[in-house]
Write an enzyme that holds these catalytic residues in place. Structure first.
Site, short mmCIF file in Angstrom:
data_model
loop_
_atom_site.label_atom_id
_atom_site.label_comp_id
_atom_site.label_asym_id
_atom_site.label_seq_id
_atom_site.Cartn_x
_atom_site.Cartn_y
_atom_site.Cartn_z
N LYS A 77 67.19 53.71 37.20
CA LYS A 77 66.18 53.68 38.28
C LYS A 77 65.10 52.71 37.87
O LYS A 77 64.88 52.47 36.67
CB LYS A 77 65.55 55.06 38.47
CG LYS A 77 65.03 55.29 39.87
CD LYS A 77 66.14 55.72 40.78
CE LYS A 77 65.73 55.80 42.21
NZ LYS A 77 66.76 56.48 43.01
N ASP A 81 65.30 52.09 47.35
CA ASP A 81 64.87 53.49 47.29
C ASP A 81 63.60 53.52 48.15
O ASP A 81 63.40 52.62 48.99
CB ASP A 81 64.61 53.94 45.84
CG ASP A 81 64.51 55.46 45.71
OD1 ASP A 81 65.55 56.12 45.70
OD2 ASP A 81 63.38 55.99 45.64
N GLY A 132 60.22 62.49 57.04
CA GLY A 132 60.36 61.07 56.73
C GLY A 132 60.82 60.27 57.93
O GLY A 132 61.38 60.82 58.90
N PHE A 133 60.54 58.97 57.87
CA PHE A 133 61.06 58.08 58.93
C PHE A 133 61.49 56.75 58.31
O PHE A 133 61.39 55.69 58.91
CB PHE A 133 60.04 57.88 60.06
CG PHE A 133 58.66 57.50 59.61
CD1 PHE A 133 58.33 56.17 59.43
CD2 PHE A 133 57.70 58.47 59.34
CE1 PHE A 133 57.07 55.82 58.99
CE2 PHE A 133 56.45 58.12 58.91
CZ PHE A 133 56.12 56.79 58.73
N ASN A 188 64.62 54.72 55.87
CA ASN A 188 66.03 54.42 56.05
C ASN A 188 66.92 55.67 56.01
O ASN A 188 67.84 55.82 56.81
CB ASN A 188 66.40 53.45 54.92
CG ASN A 188 67.82 53.04 54.99
OD1 ASN A 188 68.28 52.64 56.04
ND2 ASN A 188 68.52 53.15 53.88
N VAL A 189 66.60 56.59 55.11
CA VAL A 189 67.44 57.78 54.94
C VAL A 189 67.33 58.68 56.17
O VAL A 189 68.34 59.13 56.74
CB VAL A 189 67.05 58.53 53.66
CG1 VAL A 189 67.79 59.85 53.54
CG2 VAL A 189 67.31 57.66 52.44
N ALA A 190 66.10 58.94 56.61
CA ALA A 190 65.89 59.79 57.79
C ALA A 190 66.56 59.15 59.01
O ALA A 190 67.19 59.84 59.83
CB ALA A 190 64.39 59.98 58.04
N1 GLU Z 1 68.10 55.05 45.79
C1 GLU Z 1 69.34 55.62 46.21
C2 GLU Z 1 69.58 56.90 45.45
O1 GLU Z 1 68.63 57.60 45.12
C3 GLU Z 1 70.50 54.65 46.18
C4 GLU Z 1 70.75 53.97 44.87
C5 GLU Z 1 71.82 52.89 44.93
O2 GLU Z 1 72.39 52.64 45.98
O3 GLU Z 1 72.07 52.32 43.86
O4 GLU Z 1 70.67 57.30 45.18
#
Ligand code: GLU
Length: 441
Positions: free
Chosen positions: A118, A158, A230-231, A233-235
């Protein structure tokens, strides 16, 4: 844990993430003296290495700005380091260590050969112009590029890092490294090596996982009310797939409050979330301003105050407290699938598990994002692109396999499933075995 606390005082998120895993694996660990002899736990809880660097850039007023950048390469036992970059003002080494630790287990669950990492910066994207974002990304890559590579460490997005930022980062990497392959970052644009469906993948995968969990419990998602925080990409992906599966998304929230949507989100409203994110305003109230009569904004309230069947935290770590869990349950919620990394506080998880609320942890539920990054790496290595159907089918299979692994290691005596235990043990066994087989290094 006592040793770790003494060594890393004040690193609360990191210690919280480690504690949760150690509690889950204690029993199985004690059945494997070979793990203990090789000090697997002591080695697995520490990152392989951390790069820290200064990032200096110039803002639109011509003033010099300085931030800190990091890359935590956590564990490479099952493959090259892999994990996202987070740009957020609260980023610290503790936050990135917790995320890198989680990533190691999550990546192990995906069935793909990826280690955990990360990175990120305490740069705050809120209120920044596109040019400022570009200059920051370029300055960040000026330091990061020497630490990464397509067979070494492959960053992605992220919180605060999406397609736009990956574009700026990739452009600068190519210029510095003079390497024009497509494999050093994932989450790229579709015309320059990105995988179809990667933007949607975390949200889609989370809903596929939720479907399997509900199916196992004899339930169905159709017509159920869903509350989402959240709003980003994930949401956005989660709302899209929830709607496709016939659920009704009745709330989305942001740091400023919640938008209640009594008749459910529409496709138009969901598309508008992308504009909200790109605006860098970080205000969910914009949805109510854009769609008056459909969305009502309540300042200072969370999505967890809105009555729903299913809660999907999609924003940030520790965003759902024990009190929120109690409020959800009192309002009729019976399922919570954590989509954000460590989105629920330990008290909330224990409350859900002790009060009959189905619960699954982020490292299982949100693994579809990094899994599709893994599929992007495969396409890049083979110099080809798969169709949406091919990617979606593989994502489906991977989420089903993650669910099966949780069931295998997490089934209780009464037949119900402890998804926290299941995910932690499945991930641990894979990484621990790989470490053991590769010797003391
Ligand atoms: N940030 C995302 C996660 O928490 C995706 C990480 C990635 O695609 O390498 O898994």
């Amino acid at each position: 844990m006592a040793m770790l606390q003494a060594k890393h005082p004040g690193e609360s998120e990191y210690l919280q993430a480690v504690q949760e895993v150690l509690e889950s694996i204690e029993e199985i660990y004690n059945q494997h003296p070979e793990f203990e002899n090789a000090k697997i736990v002591e080695r697995m809880v520490e990152p392989d290495r951390i790069f820290t660097f200064r990032v200096t850039w110039i803002d639109d007023r011509g003033e010099v700005q300085s931030n800190l950048g990091y890359r935590v390469q956590f564990n490479s036992a099952i493959g090259p380091y892999k994990g996202g970059l987070r740009f957020h003002r609260a980023v610290t080494p503790s936050m990135l260590k917790f995320l890198g630790f989680e990533q190691t287990f999550k990546n192990a669950l995906t069935t793909l050969p990826m280690g955990g990492a990360k990175g990120g910066s305490d740069f705050d994207p809120v209120g920044k112009s596109d040019n400022e974002i570009m200059r920051f990304c370029q300055a960040f890559m000026l330091e990061l590029w020497r630490c990464i590579g397509p067979d070494q460490d492959i960053p992605a997005g992220d919180v605060g890092v999406g397609g736009r930022e990956i574009g700026f980062l990739n452009g600068m990497y190519q210029k510095l490294a003079r390497e024009y392959h497509t494999g050093v970052l994932t989450g790229k644009g579709a015309t320059w090596g990105g995988s179809i469906l990667r933007p949607e993948a975390t949200g889609f995968g989370a809903l596929y996982f939720t479907q399997h969990l509900l199916h196992k419990a004899g339930k169905d998602i159709k017509d159920k009310k869903v509350a989402i925080s959240g709003f980003g990409n994930v949401a956005w992906g989660a709302v899209k797939k929830a709607m496709q599966l016939g659920a009704k998304v009745v709330a989305i929230s942001g740091p400023d409050g919640v938008c209640v949507v009594p008749d459910g989100m529409t496709a138009e409203m969901n598309d508008y979330m992308l504009d909200m994110r790109a605006s860098n305003r970080n205000k969910v109230e914009d949805m109510a301003v854009k769609f008056p009569g459909k969305a009502q904004f309540i300042a200072g309230k969370k999505a967890w105050s809105v009555p729903c069947d299913i809660a999907l935290p999609c924003a940030f770590q520790n965003e759902l407290s024990e009190d929120d869990a109690k409020e959800l349950k009192a309002n009729g919620c019976w399922c919570c699938c954590e989509v954000s990394n460590m989105g629920c506080q330990p008290g909330a998880i224990h409350f859900f598990q002790n009060n009959g609320v189905l619960f699954a942890p982020g490292k299982a539920v949100n693994a579809g994002g990094v899994a599709t990054s893994g599929l992007e790496m495969t396409q890049n290595a083979a110099h080809l692109s798969w169709t949406a159907k091919e990617v979606d089918d593989r994502l489906h299979q991977i989420m089903e396999s993650i669910h099966e692994q949780c069931v295998k290691f997490g089934t209780r005596a009464d037949g119900s499933v402890d998804y926290v235990k299941g995910a932690n043990i499945a991930g641990f066994m894979k990484v621990a075995t790989a470490m053991l087989e590769q010797g003391i290094i």
